[in-house]
Design a protein around this motif. Structure first.
Motif, PDB file in Angstrom:
ATOM      1  N   ILE A 114      49.670   5.388  30.420  1.00 30.10           N
ATOM      2  CA  ILE A 114      50.273   4.171  30.948  1.00 30.10           C
ATOM      3  C   ILE A 114      49.277   3.031  30.880  1.00 30.10           C
ATOM      4  CG2 ILE A 114      51.173   3.076  33.026  1.00 30.10           C
ATOM      5  CD1 ILE A 114      52.257   5.804  33.819  1.00 30.10           C
ATOM      6  N   PHE A 115      48.029   3.343  31.236  1.00 28.77           N
ATOM      7  CA  PHE A 115      47.019   2.295  31.245  1.00 28.77           C
ATOM      8  C   PHE A 115      46.754   1.758  29.855  1.00 28.77           C
ATOM      9  CE2 PHE A 115      45.396   1.056  35.136  1.00 28.77           C
ATOM     10  CZ  PHE A 115      45.417   2.095  36.043  1.00 28.77           C
ATOM     11  N   ILE A 116      46.868   2.679  28.869  1.00 30.35           N
ATOM     12  CA  ILE A 116      46.556   2.214  27.520  1.00 30.35           C
ATOM     13  C   ILE A 116      47.717   1.423  26.964  1.00 30.35           C
ATOM     14  CG2 ILE A 116      46.107   2.947  25.180  1.00 30.35           C
ATOM     15  CD1 ILE A 116      44.572   5.225  26.173  1.00 30.35           C
ATOM     16  N   ILE A 117      48.924   1.941  27.137  1.00 26.46           N
ATOM     17  CA  ILE A 117      50.047   1.364  26.416  1.00 26.46           C
ATOM     18  C   ILE A 117      50.465   0.029  27.013  1.00 26.46           C
ATOM     19  CG2 ILE A 117      52.454   1.723  25.805  1.00 26.46           C
ATOM     20  CD1 ILE A 117      51.892   4.641  25.608  1.00 26.46           C
ATOM     21  N   LYS A 118      50.449  -0.059  28.339  1.00 28.03           N
ATOM     22  CA  LYS A 118      50.969  -1.278  28.943  1.00 28.03           C
ATOM     23  C   LYS A 118      50.210  -2.535  28.588  1.00 28.03           C
ATOM     24  CE  LYS A 118      53.844  -1.118  32.965  1.00 28.03           C
ATOM     25  NZ  LYS A 118      53.913  -1.283  34.410  1.00 28.03           N
TER      26      LYS A 118
ATOM     27  N   SER B 252      41.441   9.517  17.589  1.00 26.57           N
ATOM     28  CA  SER B 252      40.648   8.321  17.384  1.00 26.57           C
ATOM     29  C   SER B 252      40.885   7.736  16.000  1.00 26.57           C
ATOM     30  CB  SER B 252      39.181   8.691  17.586  1.00 26.57           C
ATOM     31  OG  SER B 252      38.372   7.737  17.030  1.00 26.57           O
ATOM     32  N   ILE B 253      40.961   8.628  14.985  1.00 26.25           N
ATOM     33  CA  ILE B 253      41.169   8.139  13.625  1.00 26.25           C
ATOM     34  C   ILE B 253      42.517   7.437  13.526  1.00 26.25           C
ATOM     35  CG2 ILE B 253      41.523   8.855  11.241  1.00 26.25           C
ATOM     36  CD1 ILE B 253      39.513  11.015  11.649  1.00 26.25           C
ATOM     37  N   VAL B 254      43.496   7.999  14.209  1.00 32.50           N
ATOM     38  CA  VAL B 254      44.816   7.371  14.185  1.00 32.50           C
ATOM     39  C   VAL B 254      44.767   5.964  14.750  1.00 32.50           C
ATOM     40  CG1 VAL B 254      47.006   7.429  15.406  1.00 32.50           C
ATOM     41  CG2 VAL B 254      46.233   9.424  14.176  1.00 32.50           C
ATOM     42  N   LEU B 255      44.084   5.835  15.909  1.00 30.95           N
ATOM     43  CA  LEU B 255      43.998   4.504  16.512  1.00 30.95           C
ATOM     44  C   LEU B 255      43.260   3.537  15.589  1.00 30.95           C
ATOM     45  CD1 LEU B 255      43.248   5.426  20.214  1.00 30.95           C
ATOM     46  CD2 LEU B 255      45.286   4.332  19.324  1.00 30.95           C
TER      47      LEU B 255
ATOM     48  N   LEU C 120      39.981  -0.548  20.411  1.00 31.21           N
ATOM     49  CA  LEU C 120      38.806  -0.100  19.665  1.00 31.21           C
ATOM     50  C   LEU C 120      37.892   0.724  20.549  1.00 31.21           C
ATOM     51  CD1 LEU C 120      37.433  -0.438  16.911  1.00 31.21           C
ATOM     52  CD2 LEU C 120      36.057  -2.206  17.948  1.00 31.21           C
ATOM     53  N   VAL C 121      37.669   0.239  21.769  1.00 31.97           N
ATOM     54  CA  VAL C 121      36.757   0.957  22.660  1.00 31.97           C
ATOM     55  C   VAL C 121      37.329   2.324  22.999  1.00 31.97           C
ATOM     56  CG1 VAL C 121      35.657   0.935  24.898  1.00 31.97           C
ATOM     57  CG2 VAL C 121      35.773  -1.139  23.582  1.00 31.97           C
ATOM     58  N   VAL C 122      38.643   2.374  23.242  1.00 31.44           N
ATOM     59  CA  VAL C 122      39.249   3.677  23.539  1.00 31.44           C
ATOM     60  C   VAL C 122      39.104   4.616  22.351  1.00 31.44           C
ATOM     61  CG1 VAL C 122      41.404   4.861  24.038  1.00 31.44           C
ATOM     62  CG2 VAL C 122      40.863   2.749  25.194  1.00 31.44           C
ATOM     63  N   ALA C 123      39.336   4.054  21.148  1.00 32.50           N
ATOM     64  CA  ALA C 123      39.209   4.900  19.955  1.00 32.50           C
ATOM     65  C   ALA C 123      37.791   5.433  19.823  1.00 32.50           C
ATOM     66  CB  ALA C 123      39.592   4.095  18.706  1.00 32.50           C
TER      67      ALA C 123
ATOM     68  N   GLY D  16      36.048  16.340  30.663  1.00 34.94           N
ATOM     69  CA  GLY D  16      35.071  15.354  30.226  1.00 34.94           C
ATOM     70  C   GLY D  16      35.742  14.196  29.511  1.00 34.94           C
ATOM     71  N   MET D  17      36.686  14.566  28.635  1.00 32.71           N
ATOM     72  CA  MET D  17      37.344  13.508  27.883  1.00 32.71           C
ATOM     73  C   MET D  17      38.094  12.573  28.811  1.00 32.71           C
ATOM     74  SD  MET D  17      40.592  13.150  25.503  1.00 32.71           S
ATOM     75  CE  MET D  17      41.507  13.624  26.835  1.00 32.71           C
ATOM     76  N   ILE D  18      38.771  13.160  29.788  1.00 33.36           N
ATOM     77  CA  ILE D  18      39.541  12.319  30.700  1.00 33.36           C
ATOM     78  C   ILE D  18      38.610  11.388  31.471  1.00 33.36           C
ATOM     79  CG2 ILE D  18      40.940  12.380  32.772  1.00 33.36           C
ATOM     80  CD1 ILE D  18      42.219  14.888  31.652  1.00 33.36           C
ATOM     81  N   LEU D  19      37.477  11.937  31.918  1.00 31.50           N
ATOM     82  CA  LEU D  19      36.526  11.094  32.649  1.00 31.50           C
ATOM     83  C   LEU D  19      36.068   9.933  31.789  1.00 31.50           C
ATOM     84  CD1 LEU D  19      34.287  13.649  34.502  1.00 31.50           C
ATOM     85  CD2 LEU D  19      35.726  11.904  35.504  1.00 31.50           C
ATOM     86  N   ILE D  20      35.766  10.256  30.501  1.00 30.19           N
ATOM     87  CA  ILE D  20      35.250   9.201  29.633  1.00 30.19           C
ATOM     88  C   ILE D  20      36.304   8.131  29.425  1.00 30.19           C
ATOM     89  CG2 ILE D  20      34.590   8.735  27.254  1.00 30.19           C
ATOM     90  CD1 ILE D  20      32.932  11.205  27.287  1.00 30.19           C
TER      91      ILE D  20
END
Lengths: 166, 476, 607
Positions: A107-111, B170-173, B199-202, C596-600
């Motif tokens: 939700i946080f990403i998409i919105k 990540s590659i998809v993003l 970008l940062v999330v990716a 870990g991934m969720i935290l990051i």
């Protein structure tokens, strides 16, 4: 009516069925069902060739291989099934929590994103993509195939010899 | 002609399998060693007709977009060295010939895959080749087909799949925001401020995948089992090069492609690096199995590299790459020592070993050199790379992290000293009085690696200028 | 070319170290070959100039080597001694356990000495200089099982003086703004003077002057003889005085009217006197020689400290002369030790008849060191007297008194070892093997040559160091100009001879020839204390340190508990926790990764 979302939910349920069930046959069928859902989604997203590959290989070939292998395996007795289920129940407690967390993240990403996502490469010609643009990947695929062959040789060859001896 | 790095090992495997016969089985390992020696030679002595020739033996039918910049060259050198050592140790530790043959073939294929990782210019191809190396590693870990091997391979597969999922996400993003998966396209797209958050999330997701492949806490859990249950020549390969080339190298590439990462990414790198250093070192203290201790030590050292990357400066990048190089050299050497010990004494349990140095002088001495290097004692190579890392941290005002890095060196020293003492020094343990020194085939690689460590340490300024600082050019 | 001088002996040294104990022949061959090549290269490079420089470690620390007249002369001398002593040692050490190690360390020392002499950058020179500490320790330790303590003492004493030199180098670099030695020219005011003194302490202590000298007599007994013949006798003097000359003549300009020059002369004079008084009463051949080595350094320091041309030339000439006759003396001592089995003067006697060649070399060298004309020692001492007299009669008096005692103690040594009654156990002593005699003979003949034909060394070797403008038109070769000095010297020598006859008559043997001085009223008390090492700065230092040790020990117990027990327990708590949570369960591991991934990702979102 957002059909995509429904299809995704069905796909998730099929995947859960694959992972949670205690009978291998049900698991294999669940895997096939997951692939079928993905195929439908791919067709909806206008990439028919990818859908065809997915259906034929994953939902078709792989399921056939799995089921033929499973037919060699002795099924678990009911007592064993009960023990297994008790052991594994504890691990499933984390699952809902994980799902909720992932949902929050999504939700946080998409919105907040109002980005304009550019369309991907417009080429619909698979041959052109595969051959002209992605040759390095083909090389990688060849190498993986060879590795896979060796893997099977390493893992299964001696077993064959043992069974031959018997 | 760079594509030969990938194509030659591939064709040689095909050729090796076309001709059957026990002669082929015998020479497979040596052939692999020859390939790696050629690779090392091409890097150390720049052969211009090889590097400048942009043509392709496969002609116009098959255009491969490969490029080798300075970072790739350093990685190729590391790959060559570690694979050579792994093949040499393998030559002298396996007993059955078919096993040796399969081992050699898989290693050569893995070599081809690793070379591919460092040479491609496209993030999806990077993923494909990472998978190549991963699949090869799965098979290699369970080469002995014992229970421990299968269990470790299974864990590695599961976590590798997790890593793959992260990387693919990540590659998809990245694909979505840049429209193409090549490095240059991503670089251009990353300069666009509207895509900042995605970008940062990716990058964050890719980082998670890279951490898993590279063995950083909390994604490291496959590493101790895999590295200790695998045959030792495979442990050398895994710990010496695979975790770096499939974990840290993609991370470095992504960070330099997208402009070094912003504050949150850097903080993640710093925190994860620090935690890895500490957890790896503390866990290694309590181990009784030599290879498990060395595996946790790898976790710790990977933490150092990531910590250095977290500074975001050129010096940090240089320090990280140099530490990668040093770690591949001395970790391979330490694992090779444990191979010699295991072969001669038949056990890896430190409680049963003791006082071996009197009977196995070469192994004992080179073990000391490796230990001094990893703890960062001047003038060996490890000291210089750790110094650069600490200086990079200091320059970016991360004083606390620099302090932790230095303190962790003490813990590193502690567990390695305990390894030395329990295995090599002291009174000879009962039952071990009759062991002899390992054969030349197991000693020579160790001596070579020890010599490399010493030479790199002594001639450090020279190597710094010629080999390491040019790596910083990739940031421009 | 000059790089070979540094690389070749080093690599050869390491190679020998790696040799198994059985490969003595190869070791000997390699050593001789390498030192011979070294000698040839230095001969070829003699009188040429060259400069090599490449960046090394940043911050202006370049690996710069400079070959000019002075350094080419010194490395020629070093190479010459290296070759001759190696020739001697190959035979004399045959059959010992430490054969390989000794030669390896010797070659490495040769490398370090070459490097230190050739260095043109202060840090590079310091690197090689300090490196000599390591080989010093190594070579003393392998002498015998108890030599370890002496080795530590040597390293501590030389190390402290090296520390002063390090501070001096830092200060010099700061004042001059550069680390390149050829570019430094400073004056001696205030901080320049302090820098000079620090550097001077380092240089003269390396050469063996007081007060950092007390390790040399102990090493003479504990370490093996070829080591004594080359390191304290030759190499260290050459290096120390070379560096002293460099800083006095080139880097700083030492003038006769500065207080530093007076300081140098006082230190030199005191060294001459005190060391020779100690030498007088020694009862061991090697210890006696080592005290003389210390005393002669006093002459060199005095000479350079006078800051007048005659004195400086004298000091430098004395440096090379001393290296020659002192190593000859040690080599004769080694012959005696090998053939007769002991160096205790109470047990020796009458060996002159059995070992004639050794005796002849001893006579030549002893005469040279005492300053008997026409040997080389006479001429260099005359020059030093000339310079000292120019600066003040008290320094001249100290130097002459030193000569008296030197002559007296060598008369005693020669008498008790070579003349007189032969000991029973030594009836079958033969002359030493020819390979041990050749180096002795060569150096002894050089002593004679440099004496008789003294314009050869003076014109070609020493005078160019100073340069024409400083010589002020004096001539130094040939017979000394000032006849009064010569007459005083001859009178002193005759007095020493008379003293010896008197002593022999009184005590009945050659050994007791100086007993009347030993047991003189005031002196006997001082001598007793000195023999008990009362005045030894090292022992005094140890005593002071001991008090601190007790206090710190108590503090250390507390810190020990914190570090050993507390920290370790805390660490192991962490370790065991981590061990326990690694259960091996694949699902657990996977959940860590996902967690870990969720935290990051959460972290990224929140920031």
């Amino acid at each position: 009516m957002n059909y995509d979302l429904i299809l995704l939910v069905i796909m998730m349920l099929a995947a859960l069925m694959t992972v949670l069930s205690t009978r291998l046959l049900i698991a294999a069928i669940g895997l096939a069902l997951t692939s079928v859902m993905i195929t439908i989604l791919m067709f909806k997203l206008k990439s028919p060739l990818a859908g065809v590959f997915e259906l034929s290989i994953c939902a078709g070939l792989i399921t056939v291989i799995f089921i033929s292998t499973i037919s060699f395996v002795k099924p678990l007795t009911d007592k064993e099934i009960d023990e297994r289920t008790k052991q594994r129940i504890k691990k499933y407690l984390a699952l809902p929590i994980l799902l909720i967390l992932i949902g929050i993240i999504l939700i946080f990403i998409i919105k907040p994103t109002t980005l304009q996502i550019p369309l991907a490469i417009q080429e619909t010609n698979v041959r052109k993509i595969l051959w002209d643009l992605r040759q390095v990947d083909l090389l990688g695929q060849v190498i993986i195939l060879l590795v896979g062959v060796f893997g099977i040789v390493v893992l299964f060859r001696d077993v064959q010899k043992e069974t031959n001896k018997k | 002609m760079i594509s030969l790095f990938i194509l030659v090992p591939l064709t040689s495997v095909i050729l090796l399998n076309l001709f059957k016969g026990s002669l082929i089985n015998k020479i497979a390992c040596w052939f692999g060693m020859l390939l790696t020696l050629v690779q090392i030679y091409l890097i150390v002595f720049p052969v211009t007709c090889f590097w400048d020739n942009l043509s392709n033996p496969l002609g116009n039918y098959f255009i491969l977009n490969l490029s080798a910049d300075t970072l790739s060259k350093v990685m190729l050198l590391m790959i060559g060295i570690v694979t050579f050592i792994s093949l040499m140790i393998g030559q002298y530790t396996y007993h059955e010939e078919t096993q040796k043959f399969n081992f050699a073939n898989l290693i050569i294929l893995a070599l081809s895959g690793m070379n591919g990782i460092v040479l491609v210019t496209d993030i999806f191809s990077l993923y494909v080749f990472i998978e190549v190396v991963a699949v090869a590693s799965f098979i290699l870990i369970c080469l002995y087909k014992d229970k421990a091997g299968f269990e470790s391979a299974f864990k590695y597969i599961i976590l590798s799949i997790a890593a793959t999922v992260f990387m693919l996400l990540s590659i998809v993003l990245l694909f979505l925001i840049s429209g193409d998966t090549t490095f240059t396209a991503i670089n251009i797209a990353s300069k666009n401020p509207t895509y900042g958050f995605i970008l940062v999330v990716a990058i964050g997701l890719f980082t998670c995948g890279a951490f898993t492949k590279g063995g950083l806490v909390p994604f490291h859990s496959w590493l101790p089992d895999a590295h200790s249950s695998a045959p030792t020549s495979i442990s050398i390969l895994l710990s010496g090069i695979v975790i770096k080339v499939s974990g840290l190298y993609p991370l470095i590439r992504l960070l330099t492609m997208t402009g070094g990462g912003n504050e949150s990414i850097k903080n993640i790198l710093l925190i994860v690096g620090t935690v890895s250093i500490l957890v790896g070192a503390l866990a290694a203290l309590g181990q009784n199995d030599i290879k498990r201790m060395l595996a946790f030590s790898s976790v710790s050292q990977m933490g150092y590299i990531v910590l250095s990357l977290g500074t975001g400066t050129m010096l940090g990048l240089v320090g990280a790459v140099f530490h990668m190089f040093n770690h591949s050299v001395f970790k391979s050497q330490l694992f090779a020592n444990s191979a010699a010990v295991e072969k001669q004494t038949g056990t890896r349990d430190m409680n049963k070993l003791g006082g071996i140095a009197q009977k196995m002088p070469f192994t004992g001495t080179t073990s000391i050199i490796g230990m001094l290097s990893i703890c960062g004692i001047p003038p060996l190579a490890g000291f210089w790379s750790k110094l650069i890392i600490v200086i990079a941290l200091w320059q970016t005002a991360h004083y606390g992290y620099a302090f932790v890095a230095v303190i962790a060196s003490v813990i590193t020293l502690a567990y390695f000293l305990s390894l030395q003492r329990r295995v090599f020094f002291g009174k000879i343990a009962s039952g071990l009085e009759n062991i002899k020194e390992a054969k030349a085939g197991l000693i020579i690689p160790v001596v070579i690696l020890a010599a490399v460590t010493i030479l790199v340490g002594i001639f450090f300024p020279f190597i710094m200028e010629k080999l390491i600082m040019p790596v910083g050019d990739i940031l421009k | 070319m000059i790089n070979i001088l540094i690389l070749l002996p080093f690599i050869a040294g390491l190679f020998i170290l790696a040799m198994p104990k059985k490969a003595r022949g190869i070791t000997g061959f390699v050593v001789l070959l390498v030192t011979l090549i070294n000698l040839f290269i230095t001969i070829k490079l003699f009188r040429t100039t060259a400069m090599v420089s490449f960046p090394w470690a940043g911050f202006g620390i370049d690996f710069a080597l400079r070959l000019d007249h002075f350094s080419s002369f010194i490395i020629l001398a070093v190479a010459g001694f290296g070759f001759l002593i190696s020739l001697y040692a190959v035979t004399s050490m045959k059959g010992t356990e430490i054969y390989n190690q000794f030669f390896a360390y010797l070659l490495v020392s040769l490398t370090l000495a070459n490097g230190a002499v050739l260095a043109d950058n202060l840090v590079v020179m310091l690197f090689f200089w300090e490196g000599l500490l390591v080989t010093l320790f190594a070579m003393i330790t392998i002498g015998n099982k108890q030599a370890y303590k002496t080795a530590v003492k040597a390293v501590v004493l030389v190390g402290i003086s090296d520390l002063c030199m390090m501070v001096g180098i830092g200060l010099t670099a700061h004042l001059a703004g550069t680390l390149s030695m050829s570019g430094i020219k400073l004056g001696l005011q205030s901080s320049g003077g302090v820098a000079y003194i620090l550097l001077m302490i380092g240089a003269i202590s390396k050469a063996g002057s007081m007060p950092f000298h007390s390790w040399i007599p102990d090493a003479a007994v504990d370490a093996n003889l070829p080591f004594m013949a080359i390191l304290p006798a030759a190499l260290e003097k050459l290096l120390g005085i070379y560096f002293l000359a460099r800083i006095s003549l080139e880097m700083f300009s030492l003038t006769p009217d500065s207080w530093i020059s007076t300081l140098l002369m006082i230190v030199g004079g005191i060294t001459i006197l005190f060391a020779v008084m100690m030498a007088l009463i020694q009862k061991d051949y090697k210890r006696l020689l080592s005290y003389h080595a210390i005393s002669q350094v006093g002459y060199m320091v005095l000479g350079i400290g006078t800051a007048v041309p005659a004195g400086i030339i004298g000091g430098l000439f004395h440096m090379i002369n001393h290296a020659m006759y002192k190593s000859t003396l040690f080599l004769t001592g080694g012959s005696v030790e090998r053939q007769a089995g002991t160096t205790d003067l109470r047990k020796l006697g009458g060996l002159g008849a059995k070992m004639p060649i050794t005796f002849a070399c001893f006579i030549v060298a002893a005469a040279a060191i005492s300053g008997v004309p026409p040997f080389n020692g006479f001429f260099s001492k005359e020059l030093v007297y000339d310079g000292a007299l120019e600066r003040g009669w008290i320094f001249y008096a100290m130097a002459v008194a030193g000569s008296f005692f030197t002559a007296a103690s060598f008369l005693k040594l020669g008498h008790s070892a070579y003349l007189g009654k032969i000991n029973d156990g030594h009836k079958n002593v033969k002359e030493a093997p020819i390979t041990m005699l050749i180096p002795m003979i060569i150096i002894a003949s050089l002593c004679i040559l440099f004496g008789l034909y003294n314009s050869l060394p003076l014109h070609n070797l020493i005078q160019p160091i100073l340069g024409e403008h400083r010589l002020e038109g004096h001539h130094f070769s040939g017979f000394p100009e000032n006849m009064m000095l010569v007459i005083v010297t001859v009178v002193v020598l005759i007095a020493a001879y008379l003293n010896h006859i008197f002593g022999v008559k009184k005590s009945g043997s050659g050994l007791g020839a100086v007993d009347h001085i030993h047991h003189a009223p005031v002196l006997s008390g001082i001598y007793d204390k000195a023999e008990k090492r009362f005045f030894d700065p090292y022992n005094i230092g140890l005593g002071i340190v001991n008090i601190f040790v007790v206090i710190l020990f108590k503090i250390d117990r507390i810190i020990d508990w914190i570090v050993d027990n507390f920290t370790v327990k805390v660490t192991y708590v962490f370790t065991n926790t981590i061990r326990k949570i690694h259960t091996g369960d694949a699902a657990l591991y996977l959940s860590w990764s996902l967690g870990g991934m969720i935290l990051i990702v959460l972290y990224i979102i929140v920031r």
